[in-house]
Design a protein around this motif. Structure first.
Motif: not given
Length: 164
Positions: A31, A34-36, A38, A29, A23, A157, A20
């Motif tokens: 992604t 398109g999947t976050m 956190d 965080k 950030d 997610p 992944l």
């Protein structure tokens, strides 16, 4: 020999899951497709766990001081032993999605602790868990520390509606 190295690299990469993207402004965080994810609200950090030999403090979002480490910055996991030791840095975390069915599982590697120490933290969503738990599982192999976080609301997610 080169072929063996390439095969070994491929096997190691596939065993870890899909990497992944962390950030760059927030190490809590990441992604993928398109999947976050956190983890900033998964627990109230810092959190402490007792391992087989030592106590560990985990704070991935707001790095903690670990006074035994000469670098003493961006530390996500600190071991309380005869003197404090960094077991991994937050600013260099690597995230891997392991599974999403039947429930979300991902791992975060916190590398570059004191004297090559590193830590794997596995996050496992458990839809029936009443509370979130952080456990120290041990040191295997040498100077690689293993931890597990389980709970309903870990920053996955599409969390349940009652997750904050």
């Amino acid at each position: 020999m080169m072929m063996r190295s390439a095969v070994l690299l491929l096997v190691c990469a596939s065993a870890a899951g899909m990497q992944l993207k962390v950030d760059p402004t927030n190490s809590c965080k990441a992604t993928g497709n398109g999947t976050m994810f956190d983890i900033s609200k998964a627990m109230k950090y810092p959190v402490v766990a007792n391992g087989p030999k030592y106590q560990y403090t985990f704070s991935p979002c707001d790095p903690i001081p670990c006074s035994g480490d000469p670098n003493n910055k961006e530390i996500a996991i600190c071991q309380a032993a005869d003197f404090p030791r960094s077991c991994g840095n937050a600013d260099q975390a690597l995230w891997f999605l392991i599974d999403y069915y039947p429930s979300w599982t991902w791992k975060v590697l916190y590398p570059n602790g004191m004297n090559w120490r590193a830590s794997w933290v596995t996050f496992r969503v458990n839809e029936t868990a009443e509370r979130t738990e952080f456990k120290a599982l041990g040191e295997e192999p040498y100077e690689i520390y293993n931890f597990e976080v389980t709970g309903r609301c870990l920053g996955q997610p599409n969390p349940p509606a009652d997750c904050h």
